[in-house]
Design an enzyme around this catalytic site. Structure first.
Site, PDB file in Angstrom:
ATOM      1  N   THR A  70     -19.257   3.777  25.853  1.00 60.42           N
ATOM      2  CA  THR A  70     -18.892   4.369  24.564  1.00 60.42           C
ATOM      3  C   THR A  70     -20.175   4.801  23.854  1.00 60.42           C
ATOM      4  OG1 THR A  70     -16.890   3.041  24.415  1.00 60.42           O
ATOM      5  CG2 THR A  70     -17.776   3.878  22.338  1.00 60.42           C
ATOM      6  N   ASN A 148      -9.702   8.234  33.778  1.00 57.56           N
ATOM      7  CA  ASN A 148      -9.439   6.795  33.860  1.00 57.56           C
ATOM      8  C   ASN A 148      -7.964   6.475  34.058  1.00 57.56           C
ATOM      9  OD1 ASN A 148      -9.947   7.965  31.164  1.00 57.56           O
ATOM     10  ND2 ASN A 148      -9.029   6.084  30.402  1.00 57.56           N
ATOM     11  N   GLN A 176     -15.705   6.294  35.592  1.00 58.49           N
ATOM     12  CA  GLN A 176     -14.750   5.913  36.644  1.00 58.49           C
ATOM     13  C   GLN A 176     -15.177   6.422  38.019  1.00 58.49           C
ATOM     14  OE1 GLN A 176     -12.361   3.801  36.286  1.00 58.49           O
ATOM     15  NE2 GLN A 176     -12.144   3.696  34.072  1.00 58.49           N
ATOM     16  N   GLY A 197     -21.315  -0.824  33.114  1.00 57.14           N
ATOM     17  CA  GLY A 197     -21.396  -1.887  34.107  1.00 57.14           C
ATOM     18  C   GLY A 197     -20.058  -2.453  34.537  1.00 57.14           C
ATOM     19  N   HIS A 198     -19.138  -2.617  33.564  1.00 60.17           N
ATOM     20  CA  HIS A 198     -17.961  -3.438  33.865  1.00 60.17           C
ATOM     21  C   HIS A 198     -16.911  -2.741  34.715  1.00 60.17           C
ATOM     22  CE1 HIS A 198     -14.913  -2.152  30.688  1.00 60.17           C
ATOM     23  NE2 HIS A 198     -15.989  -1.580  30.225  1.00 60.17           N
ATOM     24  N   THR A 234     -33.729  -5.016  21.184  1.00 59.23           N
ATOM     25  CA  THR A 234     -34.315  -5.838  22.252  1.00 59.23           C
ATOM     26  C   THR A 234     -33.433  -5.765  23.491  1.00 59.23           C
ATOM     27  OG1 THR A 234     -35.217  -7.283  20.572  1.00 59.23           O
ATOM     28  CG2 THR A 234     -35.143  -8.163  22.818  1.00 59.23           C
ATOM     29  N   CYS A 322      -8.259   0.212  26.334  1.00 61.84           N
ATOM     30  CA  CYS A 322      -8.677   0.105  24.926  1.00 61.84           C
ATOM     31  C   CYS A 322      -7.622   0.635  23.966  1.00 61.84           C
ATOM     32  CB  CYS A 322     -10.016   0.794  24.703  1.00 61.84           C
ATOM     33  SG  CYS A 322     -10.115   2.392  25.455  1.00 61.84           S
TER      34      CYS A 322
HETATM   35  N1  PLP Z   1     -15.146   6.470  29.665  1.00 64.12           N
HETATM   36  C1  PLP Z   1     -14.169   6.167  30.518  1.00 64.12           C
HETATM   37  C2  PLP Z   1     -13.639   7.231  31.424  1.00 64.12           C
HETATM   38  C3  PLP Z   1     -13.650   4.868  30.572  1.00 64.12           C
HETATM   39  O1  PLP Z   1     -12.665   4.570  31.422  1.00 64.12           O
HETATM   40  C4  PLP Z   1     -14.187   3.891  29.704  1.00 64.12           C
HETATM   41  C5  PLP Z   1     -13.647   2.504  29.682  1.00 64.12           C
HETATM   42  O2  PLP Z   1     -12.474   2.284  29.686  1.00 64.12           O
HETATM   43  C6  PLP Z   1     -15.218   4.261  28.822  1.00 64.12           C
HETATM   44  C7  PLP Z   1     -15.677   5.550  28.830  1.00 64.12           C
HETATM   45  C8  PLP Z   1     -15.808   3.280  27.850  1.00 64.12           C
HETATM   46  O3  PLP Z   1     -16.584   2.330  28.504  1.00 64.12           O
HETATM   47  P1  PLP Z   1     -17.112   1.038  27.730  1.00 64.12           P
HETATM   48  O4  PLP Z   1     -16.011   0.052  27.766  1.00 64.12           O
HETATM   49  O5  PLP Z   1     -18.317   0.603  28.513  1.00 64.12           O
HETATM   50  O6  PLP Z   1     -17.490   1.473  26.367  1.00 64.12           O
END
Ligand code: PLP
Length: 376
Positions: A70, A148, A176, A197-198, A234, A322
């Site tokens: 984000t 996504n 993705q 990362g996640h 940091t 989200c």
């Molecule tokens: N962009 C896409 C296509 C995503 O699927 C996501 C997460 O769901 C994001 C951006 C946002 O990632 P983050 O959770 O690291 O802010």
């Protein structure tokens, strides 16, 4: 539990956790300190920067660590606008992640003009629409690599070349795509690219932004001199090391990803489409990530189906994680199929490395039972 929601987040790979552990225990110094206990951590950060760069065909000096995608997405669009203060037009698509869409909407309130390119029934944009939307006033184009919700892949190389030919900066949200398909920025003239990362086996709370050499960059997060003055704060050394390790692993395992995940996804998808009546695929059949299946179950509300699946220990979703707490229909599927109820009756299954045939069979049975019960 059968976890079929890898586009929402992924488990932390054991190798990633092991690589991070020293930086959560003994190596807790501040990398900006001048004494060795802190300063030596710079080496770990730089090693991670190299690993991230290698995954996407970039140079280490082109990578900035961030707190998430984000932030990377916001920072890229912000930098492109700062580079072209006289230009007031942005192009994106109707199916971007909310971190791009909502940032663009905020900019609209600030007086920018935003074009949201439409997608067709398969979830694809038309390059001609992009060509027609580009004007001398366009400061930046922001389009994703892989969606996504549907996994649909945009033609990033062609988009990048079109933007380059028109002298417009191009940002790509590759969250993705990274770790699932090859990304080589030596071959595609992308100016900014975001990852997190996640989604690839590292923890939440760390991301990266690629900024092509010589592309203008004004920081979004202003503070200390960290990240060569490009991102204050940091450095979270442990998370950065984790992201680096995850990118290294992803690069190493990439040739196997498709072979491992696609047959499982196809077995689930083909099983549902062939044995549960009135089901429909959302998204292009082939121009799509090999792990994602977005399916409409006509006549069944997504939320009801998800509750029954959750009772059977199956994790899937009805759109972006989200936005899962809102009861809005999927804006992605709505942009593809506005006339139908598909956007309220869809489920996204997204598979990953650790899924098995046994899990897919069990999920198939549970989904079939749940669909029968709900159609009652
Ligand atoms: N962009 C896409 C296509 C995503 O699927 C996501 C997460 O769901 C994001 C951006 C946002 O990632 P983050 O959770 O690291 O802010």
């Amino acid at each position: 539990m059968i976890y079929l929601d890898h586009n929402a987040t992924t488990p932390i790979a054991p190798e990633v956790l092991a690589a991070m552990m020293p930086y959560l225990t003994e190596e807790w110094g501040n990398p900006s300190s001048t004494y060795k206990f802190g300063a030596k951590l710079k080496g770990a950060i730089e090693a991670a920067r190299g690993q991230v760069a290698e995954l996407i065909g970039a140079q280490a000096s082109e990578i900035i660590f961030t707190s998430c995608a984000t932030e990377s997405n916001n920072a890229a669009i912000h930098a492109a606008l700062k580079a072209n203060p006289a230009k007031r037009h942005i192009i994106t698509s109707a199916v971007e992640h909310s971190s791009v869409l909502n940032f663009c909407r905020t900019l609209e309130y600030g007086g920018f003009r935003v074009t949201y390119l439409p997608v067709d029934r398969d979830g694809l944009i038309k390059l001609a629409d992009l060509e027609n939307a580009l004007t001398d006033d366009t400061a930046v184009v922001s389009l994703m690599w892989a969606n996504n919700e549907t996994g649909v892949l945009f033609p990033v190389k062609e988009i990048a070349e079109m933007c380059r030919a028109r002298g417009v900066l191009f940002h790509c949200d590759a969250v993705q795509a990274a770790g699932k398909i090859p990304i080589n920025l030596r071959e595609a003239p992308v100016d900014y690219l975001s990852i997190t990362g996640h989604k690839l086996g590292a923890p939440k709370g760390v991301g990266a932004l690629y900024v092509r050499r010589k592309t203008p960059f004004t920081p979004l997060i202003v503070g200390g001199h960290q990240e060569r003055n490009q991102r204050g704060g940091t450095e979270n050394v442990a998370l950065i090391v984790g992201l680096g390790k995850a990118c290294g692993l992803a690069r190493q395992k990439l040739p196997e990803y498709d072979k491992k995940v696609r047959p499982l996804r196809d077995a689930l998808e083909d099983g549902i489409l062939s044995s549960i009546p009135n089901t429909e695929l959302n998204g292009h059949k082939t121009q799509r990530l090999s792990n994602t299946s977005n399916l409409t179950f006509h006549g069944i509300e997504s939320e009801a189906l998800l509750i029954l699946l959750d009772q059977e220990g199956i994790c899937a979703s009805s759109g972006a994680a989200c936005l899962a707490d809102s009861d809005e229909p999927s804006y992605v599927v709505q942009a593809m199929k506005s006339e139908s109820a598909a956007s309220r009756q869809m489920i996204r299954f997204s598979l990953g490395w650790e899924n098995t045939n046994v899990e897919v069979k069990a999920a198939m049975n549970a989904i079939t039972r749940a669909a029968k019960m709900l159609r009652g």
